[in-house]
Design a protein around this motif. Structure first.
Motif, PDB file in Angstrom:
ATOM      1  N   LEU A 139       0.840  -1.205   0.000  1.00 54.28           N
ATOM      2  CA  LEU A 139       0.000   0.000   0.000  1.00 54.28           C
ATOM      3  C   LEU A 139       0.874   1.255   0.000  1.00 54.28           C
ATOM      4  N   GLN A 142       2.098   1.895  -3.339  1.00 56.09           N
ATOM      5  CA  GLN A 142       1.069   2.432  -4.230  1.00 56.09           C
ATOM      6  C   GLN A 142       0.813   3.906  -3.923  1.00 56.09           C
ATOM      7  N   LEU A 143       0.825   4.252  -2.637  1.00 61.68           N
ATOM      8  CA  LEU A 143       0.574   5.653  -2.256  1.00 61.68           C
ATOM      9  C   LEU A 143       1.653   6.582  -2.798  1.00 61.68           C
ATOM     10  N   THR A 177       2.748   6.630  -5.622  1.00 60.64           N
ATOM     11  CA  THR A 177       2.435   7.028  -7.004  1.00 60.64           C
ATOM     12  C   THR A 177       1.375   8.127  -7.065  1.00 60.64           C
ATOM     13  N   ALA A 178       0.764   8.454  -5.923  1.00 59.87           N
ATOM     14  CA  ALA A 178      -0.262   9.501  -5.934  1.00 59.87           C
ATOM     15  C   ALA A 178       0.392  10.875  -6.013  1.00 59.87           C
ATOM     16  N   VAL A 229      -4.654  10.528   5.376  1.00 63.48           N
ATOM     17  CA  VAL A 229      -4.103   9.269   4.865  1.00 63.48           C
ATOM     18  C   VAL A 229      -2.694   9.046   5.430  1.00 63.48           C
ATOM     19  N   ARG A 262      -1.594  10.116   8.291  1.00 59.19           N
ATOM     20  CA  ARG A 262      -1.706   9.725   9.701  1.00 59.19           C
ATOM     21  C   ARG A 262      -2.271   8.321   9.833  1.00 59.19           C
ATOM     22  N   ASP A 263      -3.154   7.958   8.930  1.00 59.30           N
ATOM     23  CA  ASP A 263      -3.687   6.591   8.953  1.00 59.30           C
ATOM     24  C   ASP A 263      -2.542   5.590   8.806  1.00 59.30           C
ATOM     25  N   ASN A 264      -1.659   5.880   7.869  1.00 59.74           N
ATOM     26  CA  ASN A 264      -0.561   4.953   7.615  1.00 59.74           C
ATOM     27  C   ASN A 264       0.466   4.958   8.743  1.00 59.74           C
ATOM     28  N   ASN A 269      -2.323   4.098  12.377  1.00 61.92           N
ATOM     29  CA  ASN A 269      -3.240   2.952  12.429  1.00 61.92           C
ATOM     30  C   ASN A 269      -2.661   1.690  11.815  1.00 61.92           C
ATOM     31  N   ARG A 270      -1.956   1.869  10.720  1.00 59.28           N
ATOM     32  CA  ARG A 270      -1.501   0.675  10.012  1.00 59.28           C
ATOM     33  C   ARG A 270      -0.264   0.110  10.705  1.00 59.28           C
ATOM     34  N   ALA A 328      -6.139  11.019  12.062  1.00 54.50           N
ATOM     35  CA  ALA A 328      -6.132   9.646  11.537  1.00 54.50           C
ATOM     36  C   ALA A 328      -7.547   9.078  11.612  1.00 54.50           C
ATOM     37  N   PRO A 329      -7.923   8.236  10.671  1.00 50.50           N
ATOM     38  CA  PRO A 329      -9.275   7.656  10.698  1.00 50.50           C
ATOM     39  C   PRO A 329      -9.494   6.771  11.925  1.00 50.50           C
ATOM     40  N   LYS A 381      -8.035   8.762  -6.227  1.00 50.89           N
ATOM     41  CA  LYS A 381      -6.782   9.409  -6.620  1.00 50.89           C
ATOM     42  C   LYS A 381      -5.669   9.123  -5.614  1.00 50.89           C
ATOM     43  N   VAL A 382      -6.045   8.882  -4.364  1.00 47.52           N
ATOM     44  CA  VAL A 382      -5.036   8.634  -3.321  1.00 47.52           C
ATOM     45  C   VAL A 382      -4.193   7.406  -3.669  1.00 47.52           C
ATOM     46  N   GLY A 416      -3.149   6.554  -6.471  1.00 46.99           N
ATOM     47  CA  GLY A 416      -2.232   6.826  -7.581  1.00 46.99           C
ATOM     48  C   GLY A 416      -2.565   6.121  -8.867  1.00 46.99           C
ATOM     49  N   TYR A 450      -9.506   4.768  -1.422  1.00 46.26           N
ATOM     50  CA  TYR A 450      -8.532   4.441  -0.386  1.00 46.26           C
ATOM     51  C   TYR A 450      -9.203   3.794   0.817  1.00 46.26           C
TER      52      TYR A 450
END
Lengths: 198, 395
Positions: free
Chosen positions: A59, A62-63, A65-66, A73, A75-77, A80-81, B121-122, B331-332, B334, B340
């Motif tokens: 993931l 992949q991110l 490439t954005a 997102v 902070r999620d990574n 949380n992840r 964060a979610p 889009k997130v 990529g 996402y």
């Protein structure tokens, strides 16, 4: 317990161990910092951070490439992840029954033991014990950037020792290094050059 | 060698020629469909009349139904507000199996809530449920089917997400991966009817909370619009003999047709209603609708099919925002656009093989502690679990 917890032990051996931590714990540890792992009452292992390693995963790749990654997102990574941040630690010694030794510990720490950054007082206590026997562990680890590790460690220890009124500690440490590295002229010159900047 | 590659190689020339020929046929059908969508783009009354006639004579008709926009409409997205809430849910399961040492079933649901614009964060909730022991067995004997488990999982996904939707900051939307229809077998069982009723209540709950629910379908194989247009090529007599499985435009999915129309990121197609036997369960405000949405980049369109209930579909301003939110979410990721948050819900829900084994070991340990007999794994499973690396005799 004193000091900041930086993570928990993932795997270990007699000469070193690997600590896993969350990304939001990553502010505290730094390369060359002294850490300790309290085990049973009165017994703890000391080590030096020699590597901080952040793994990727599919993931994250992949991110990359954005065009733009929103803050939520990120902070999620990071929070949380299960982003694996691994800290490599070189074992330098241990303390048992109030006595600090610069020999390798009789047994390594166990999975999920908490790892703490040493406070300045603990740095002073560990680096003042004996006659710099722990330095040879650092010099023997040829896979690591020894010069950088020593520079980082000397900087941290010098500041702690001077705050404790031990103005001679740094010079004594350099003398010990010169003795230990008399056959490694090139590396010694590099270390002395780096030490000159501290 | 597991596969005789020489046999495969011999067939490759013929196989490629077949593929080329099939593609040519599909391209012709696709052109016909594209022409039809242009031809009937603004003749909605005529199209609806044909659909009404077909619905009368074809008992299990499944197709799109035009609402009020031209069939070839291209609607740009609306600007997305700075702050909104998105929720996503996904589920996975450990199906009961006669090959394991104990019969058991686990449903695992992941729900992720993101407050876009908050910089936070979610929030994540994971619900893991070990089904009651008796629940693993069907009333007729034997174990419940994978279809039954999937149905329960779908239902739990939607209900878990609604629980997490209390006091969300509006505007808010909730998404699942896949269609909103419960298209699991067995549809005719008593269990299905009960879950369907509960599911309809859940959908009403979303509506009452003002929380838009959508189903996101990536790489859709749907041909509902093509089926509608096919009806326009048929006489009344043809309709009498219409058979869903022998179709004039077989092999041409709606994506083929819509991708010519939706060239810019965020653009959507016209909104269509779904006519099908199972969609009939969703009435009035809950009636199922869909549209196609380009979530790709300029020059690299990527179309998704989006299902929404009628109460969302009628609010075109909100649909415009949904378009923007989904496009932003996709889009997130990529170069491979996909929402996402749906991917994160999938990550949270996924049950890995090692977790499967761990759960089984926990159950076995508890059974053994209580003296409850535990079976061996089937010998088939035992042999499948052995390392598969082949070795050669080196004597």
């Amino acid at each position: 317990m004193s000091g900041i917890e930086i993570g928990r032990l993932l795997r270990s051996g007699t000469t070193g161990f690997v600590v896993g931590c969350r990304v939001n714990q990553l502010d505290a540890p730094s390369l060359g910092a002294l850490v300790r792992v309290p085990l049973t009452e009165g017994y703890q292992v000391y080590g030096l951070i020699t590597d901080i390693h952040i793994e990727d995963d599919s993931l994250v790749r992949q991110l990359i490439t954005a065009e733009d990654v929103p803050e939520e997102v990120l902070r999620d990574n990071r929070e949380n992840r299960n982003v694996p941040v691994e800290i490599g630690v070189l074992t330098l010694g241990y303390e048992e029954g109030g006595r600090i030794s610069h020999l390798l510990p009789p047994r390594p720490p166990l999975s999920l033991d908490a790892i703490y950054l040493c406070t300045p007082e603990e740095v002073v206590a560990f680096t003042s014990a004996g006659r710099f026997g722990y330095l040879r562990h650092i010099l023997q680890d040829e896979d690591k950037p020894v010069e950088e590790l020593l520079a980082a460690h000397l900087r941290q220890a010098k500041a702690a020792q001077e705050d404790a009124g031990n103005e001679d500690w740094f010079e004594a440490a350099l003398s010990e290094l010169i003795t230990l590295m008399r056959d490694e002229y090139q590396q010694l010159m590099t270390i002395l050059s780096v030490a000159g900047e501290i | 060698m597991p596969v005789n590659l020489i046999d495969i190689q011999k067939k490759l020339t013929e196989f490629s020629a077949q593929a080329g020929s099939y593609e040519t046929t599909i391209a012709v059908r696709q052109d016909e469909l594209t022409a039809l969508i242009k031809k009937y783009a603004n003749r909605l009354d005529e199209v609806r009349a044909r659909f009404d006639r077909a619905a009368e004579v074809v008992p299990r008709l499944r197709c799109a139904v035009p609402v009020d926009e031209p069939l070839d409409a291209v609607i740009p997205m609306r600007e997305v507000t700075d702050a909104y809430t998105v929720l996503a849910a996904d589920g996975s399961q450990i199906n009961p199996s006669r090959h394991t040492r104990v019969p058991f079933c686990v449903i695992n649901i992941g729900v992720v809530k993101m407050q876009v614009g908050s910089g936070q964060a979610p929030e994540i909730v994971t619900q893991s449920e070990l089904l009651d022991y008796e629940g693993v067995f069907a009333p007729s004997g034997g174990m419940i089917s994978e279809g039954n488990v999937a149905l329960m999982r779908d239902f739990k996904e939607r209900s878990a997400m609604m629980e997490m939707a209390e006091d969300v900051q509006q505007p808010a939307m909730a998404m699942i991966d896949g269609p909103l229809e419960l298209i699991r077998e067995p549809r005719e069982s008593a269990g299905f009817s009960k879950i369907l009723d509960q599911y309809l209540d859940i959908l009403k709950g979303y509506r009452d909370r003002g929380l838009s629910l959508l189903g996101y379908i990536d790489k859709s194989q749907s041909d509902l619009v093509g089926r509608l247009l096919e009806l326009m090529t048929m006489s009344d007599a043809d309709l009498e003999d219409y058979h869903q499985r022998e179709r004039k435009f077989a092999g041409v999915g709606d994506l083929h047709v819509m991708s010519d129309l939706l060239q810019n990121p965020g653009e959507r197609s016209a909104i269509f209603a779904i006519h099908s036997q199972s969609a009939q369960h969703f009435q009035n405000d809950l009636a199922l609708h869909f549209f196609y949405l380009n979530v790709g980049k300029v020059g690299q369109p990527h179309l998704a099919r989006v299902e929404v209930p009628q109460w969302v579909a009628v609010d075109r301003d909100f649909v415009g925002m949904l378009q923007g939110v989904l496009t932003e979410q996709a889009k997130v990721l990529g170069t491979r656009p996909y929402p996402y948050l749906l991917h994160r819900a999938h990550e949270e829900a996924l049950v890995t093989l090692s977790e499967h084994q761990h759960v089984e070991e926990m159950i076995v340990a508890e059974f053994e502690r209580r003296g409850i007999p535990v079976d061996e794994p089937s010998y088939k499973q035992y042999h499948k679990d052995l390392p598969t690396t082949k070795t050669r005799y080196k004597g």
